[in-house]
Design an enzyme around this catalytic site. Structure first.
Site, mmCIF file in Angstrom:
data_model
loop_
_atom_site.group_PDB
_atom_site.id
_atom_site.type_symbol
_atom_site.label_atom_id
_atom_site.label_comp_id
_atom_site.label_asym_id
_atom_site.label_seq_id
_atom_site.Cartn_x
_atom_site.Cartn_y
_atom_site.Cartn_z
ATOM 1 C CD GLN A 22 -2.783 -1.010 2.560
ATOM 2 O OE1 GLN A 22 -2.915 -2.042 3.206
ATOM 3 N NE2 GLN A 22 -3.329 0.118 2.953
ATOM 4 C CG PHE A 41 -8.564 -5.197 4.444
ATOM 5 C CD1 PHE A 41 -9.650 -4.598 3.819
ATOM 6 C CD2 PHE A 41 -8.307 -6.531 4.168
ATOM 7 C CE1 PHE A 41 -10.457 -5.310 2.952
ATOM 8 C CE2 PHE A 41 -9.105 -7.248 3.296
ATOM 9 C CZ PHE A 41 -10.176 -6.635 2.681
ATOM 10 C CD GLU A 67 -0.239 2.868 6.416
ATOM 11 O OE1 GLU A 67 0.183 3.999 6.724
ATOM 12 O OE2 GLU A 67 -1.376 2.458 6.745
ATOM 13 N NE ARG A 92 -6.707 8.261 11.805
ATOM 14 C CZ ARG A 92 -7.414 9.108 11.035
ATOM 15 N NH1 ARG A 92 -8.732 9.096 11.069
ATOM 16 N NH2 ARG A 92 -6.808 9.960 10.252
ATOM 17 N NE ARG A 123 -12.844 -0.734 5.146
ATOM 18 C CZ ARG A 123 -13.490 -1.444 4.233
ATOM 19 N NH1 ARG A 123 -13.416 -2.762 4.235
ATOM 20 N NH2 ARG A 123 -14.215 -0.842 3.314
ATOM 21 C CG PHE A 138 -4.413 4.113 11.313
ATOM 22 C CD1 PHE A 138 -3.485 3.279 10.717
ATOM 23 C CD2 PHE A 138 -3.937 5.202 12.018
ATOM 24 C CE1 PHE A 138 -2.119 3.521 10.830
ATOM 25 C CE2 PHE A 138 -2.574 5.450 12.147
ATOM 26 C CZ PHE A 138 -1.666 4.612 11.548
ATOM 27 C CB ALA A 195 -5.484 8.152 6.361
ATOM 28 C CD GLU A 252 -9.070 4.294 7.402
ATOM 29 O OE1 GLU A 252 -8.194 3.711 8.052
ATOM 30 O OE2 GLU A 252 -9.057 5.517 7.168
#
Length: 800
Positions: A206, A237, A241, A319, A351, A353, A519, A727
């Site tokens: 990703q 998902f 990343e 987050r 997903r 995060f 994100a 998300e």
């Protein structure tokens, strides 16, 4: 209306259309990273040497037995790394470790002529280990004080004063599970080196730019000597990343050392035991309400299970803190975050995060406390919605708070909630051993990366002499439809039919320094960059068209592949316009760029405006629960979700449906189990396959599933008025869990407060039912307790 959000005449965006690779997906002709192996000559296969202990120091690593296995070409170890022996951005993830940090940690990789030769070679490698104590569970790490990374604290108002003004104060504790990504395509990479010593890596990633960066520093190269391409992913998902970088680096190192292409592709068991999950969390909390049930103060500590290294745990926790408010105004708050260091895989992006974890805490609190306050859960939630002019606990003004109520009310109306709740009440009265319940929950999810620097996107758009268009952008396609949207954005901006536009695979030598496709910002960032590049080209072409048509360029419009002068009807076909521009030596390529404006974030003070806007949604779920077994089914789900003005409605509805089901899986089915005993298998993942790790399937889908996109919802300042969709829908699944809580409570006396584990498996629901029948849940375990001297109308409480 802003230039970025304004749509031209007859736009291609907003038109429902299938995924650009749908035909290839269903026919099997779509190529993924590992499919490219069969098109590549003389490929070597890499296989990991995994150590099946939770923690220990390597005393000896003997590779000679592997080299004696027929077909084994080389064993890669730390001694072979010419650059930095690290696969993480925090420099805490040795690619070839000298200390085993989790059960299944790979300490070396074997290269073989065949996968079987590499497997046998890996089995022959001898690893001598000095075992060390290990921490497996989150509670073990908390009790041992094992933490790493930042420990942010979010403060708002005066917490002590808020509690002093509260009529009711409750305290509680909540621990909930991690989640496996279980993408269809496991981690894969294919690396080769050309005659100029350029390293080319095909990776299921990703974040191609970060994969490029990690590969370069492992090999001791500069980034311009490494190119990474992501053709497409079979799901990501968030699990692709950060996690792909090490696997790509192993493939690249092997290719560099042997001069042959090297393939890394994990089988399912390896992927499950070597790659990170969604962070499981533990929360302790104290909340105060006034006499009308409005939140006055919240004091909470959120602890994430980070695993053995940091990976993305710090921004995940940040987050989570930023989303603990969800749709509710909390005037006084103190929320602390920390990351537990355990001897498990390094947990990573998934997903949402961290957003789902933070929001789950407040929704669990609301579900527990509503009966204790003598309020219907729906009413309690409504009373606490954000209103105009209010700010989040981290200091951002909540824009469009009216949409929180708008989607909520639309679900109530379209789903006939009042009428159905009366029907459910009658059903429950007539069925002592089966109960139904209907719950509604909302979502307010911030869109943008918390780290401001990541909020940028790039694109390269090429127009060829024949009028065909090729676009490149920095986003990656993992099935979410990003490429489909980018094709629609380009066709809309240029004013040409969709068939004129083609999209190239994502590559670091076309668009550099890109952010991860994460994100939920992929369409916002890359769409605006594609639009910017296309606008540059369109302006050049309008000048040419104006000259050819004898008009001012400002009076020319390009619509459906024809340039026309406003008012007089003279026109010029797109292909002729492009050919004329070429002959006039007009540049027919453009690099586009976009940076999200208006963002500011002070990570130390934990204050600022980290999000461009908020996405909103509401979902109502109806469930039916068996009182003998805890088994349940989802009878109906109604969703209204805010995606602004949709770029591609079919894609967006699919994302809402998929996100909801994945969220329901996390909250109700997906029960990860680790061996926490003191035996030889300590630290082993016990749910290593789909046979033991239950994923949502067609049988778990709602029997009736209604998804509606909020209408007339243009988002100013976003590409063509759209909003992110990837998300936020996952959190709509809170409605299922809350419905299960209410159904379990229906087996007990009125006003019972039910504690429900997460995931709420049938077993967990059964124990919740038993506790409700005994009406002891409010006093035991981790249940909510009221402290202070003010009683609540719903019966005797446990006073502190």
């Amino acid at each position: 209306m802003s230039q970025l959000s304004q749509r031209p005449e007859k736009p291609v965006v907003g038109v429902p259309m299938p995924h650009e690779s749908a035909a290839q997906h269903v026919t099997g002709s779509a190529l993924y990273t590992d499919d490219l192996v069969h098109r590549t000559k003389d490929v070597l296969h890499a296989y990991p040497v995994q150590v099946m202990k939770a923690h220990g120091r390597i005393i000896a690593l003997r590779t000679e037995p592997a080299l004696a296995v027929p077909g084994v070409v080389r064993v890669l170890t730390a001694a072979d790394v010419p650059g930095v022996n690290d696969a993480g951005m925090k420099h805490d993830e040795p690619l070839f470790p000298d200390e085993v940090m989790f059960h299944g940690h790979a300490v070396a990789w074997v290269l073989g002529e065949t996968l079987e030769a590499a497997r046998l070679g890996a089995a022959a490698v001898e690893v001598e280990l000095d075992e060390l104590p290990s921490l497996i569970t989150l509670r073990e790490a908390i009790e041992a004080g094992s933490f790493h990374g930042a420990r942010p604290v979010m403060l708002a108002g005066d917490v002590e004063a808020g509690f002093a003004d509260s009529a009711h104060v409750f305290t509680g504790e909540f621990q909930f599970s991690d989640q496996e990504h279980f993408y269809l395509e496991t981690h894969a990479a294919l690396a080769l080196v050309d005659e100029a010593e350029q390293v080319f890596v095909q990776s299921s990633t990703q974040h191609p730019s970060e994969t490029q960066e990690i590969v370069a520093h492992v090999l001791g190269l500069r980034s311009h000597e490494v190119t990474v391409q992501c053709l497409r992913m079979g799901g990501g998902f968030g699990g692709k990343e950060m996690q792909p970088h090490g696997f790509a680096a192993v493939a690249a190192l092997g290719a560099k050392l042997t001069g042959r292409p090297v393939r890394v592709r994990l089988n399912r068991t390896q992927d499950l035991t070597m790659s990170g999950k969604r962070h499981g969390f533990h929360a302790t909390w104290k909340i105060g309400f006034d006499a009308e049930g409005r939140i006055q103060a919240l004091d909470a500590t959120l602890t994430a299970d980070g695993g053995w290294s940091l990976d993305l745990s710090e921004p995940v926790v940040a987050r989570a803190l930023c989303h603990i408010d969800n749709t509710y105004w909390i005037p006084h708050a103190r929320v602390a975050g920390r990351i537990a260091k355990t001897n498990k895989v390094s947990n990573t992006a998934f997903r949402g995060f961290g957003g789902p974890q933070g929001m789950l805490v407040i929704e669990d609190i609301m579900g527990r406390c509503a009966p204790l306050l003598g309020l219907d859960p729906m009413e309690l939630r409504e009373r606490n919605f954000y209103r105009p002019g209010q700010f989040t606990p981290y200091g951002q003004r909540v824009g469009q708070p009216e949409r929180i109520s708008a989607v909520w009310q639309q679900v109530k109306d379209s789903g006939r909630l009042a009428e159905r709740r009366r029907e459910i009440e009658a059903f429950n009265a007539a069925h002592p051993n089966t109960k139904r319940a209907l719950a509604i929950t909302g979502v307010k999810f911030g869109i943008s990366f918390n780290l401001t620097a990541f909020n940028q996107g790039g694109a390269l758009v090429l127009i060829y002499k024949d009028g065909s268009v090729l676009i490149n952008h920095g986003g990656t396609e993992m099935g979410q439809g990003l490429h489909t949207k980018m094709l629609q954005v380009a066709a809309t901006t240029l004013g040409v039919p969709l068939h004129k536009v083609r999209l190239a695979p994502t590559r670091t030598d076309k668009v550099p320094n890109t952010s991860a496709t994460a994100a939920s910002a992929g369409a916002d960032l890359n769409g605006a960059a594609v639009k910017n590049a296309c606008e540059q080209l369109r302006e050049r072409l309008l000048e040419v068209a104006g000259t050819q048509l004898g008009a001012n360029a400002s009076d020319v419009r390009i619509v459906e592949g024809v340039a026309r002068v406003l008012g007089n009807g003279t026109e010029l076909a797109w292909d002729d316009l492009v050919r004329t521009a070429y002959l006039q030596r007009v540049q027919l390529s453009a690099a586009g760029f976009y940076r999200t404006e208006g963002l500011h974030w002070d990570a130390k003070a934990f204050r600022g405006t980290p999000f461009k806007y908020f996405s909103h949604g509401a979902a109502a779920a109806e469930v039916e629960v068996d009182g003998f077994t805890g088994a349940y089914r989802i009878r109906r789900v109604d969703i209204v979700h805010d995606v602004g003005d949709s770029l591609s409605p079919m894609i967006d509805i699919g994302q809402v449906e998929g996100g909801f089901v994945q969220g329901a899986g996390w909250l109700t089915l997906e029960d990860m189990r680790w061996d926490g005993g003191d035996g030889p298998g300590r630290g082993r993942l016990l749910t290593q396959a789909a046979s033991t790790y239950k994923l949502p399937s067609f049988s778990e889908m709602p029997e009736e599933f209604n998804v509606t996109l909020l209408q007339n919802a243009t988002e100013e300042g976003a590409v063509y008025g759209s909003k992110a969709v990837g998300e936020p829908p996952l959190m709509l699944a809170f409605s299922v869990r809350e419905a299960l809580r209410q159904a379990a409570a229906a087996f007990g006396p009125a006003g019972v407060s039910v504690e429900l584990a997460s995931p709420a498996t049938p077993e967990a629901v059964y124990w919740a039912i038993e506790a409700a029948r005994g009406d002891d849940v409010r006093y035991g375990g981790d249940g909510a307790r009221e402290s202070g001297a003010v009683p609540v109308d719903t019966g005797a409480l446990n006073h502190a």
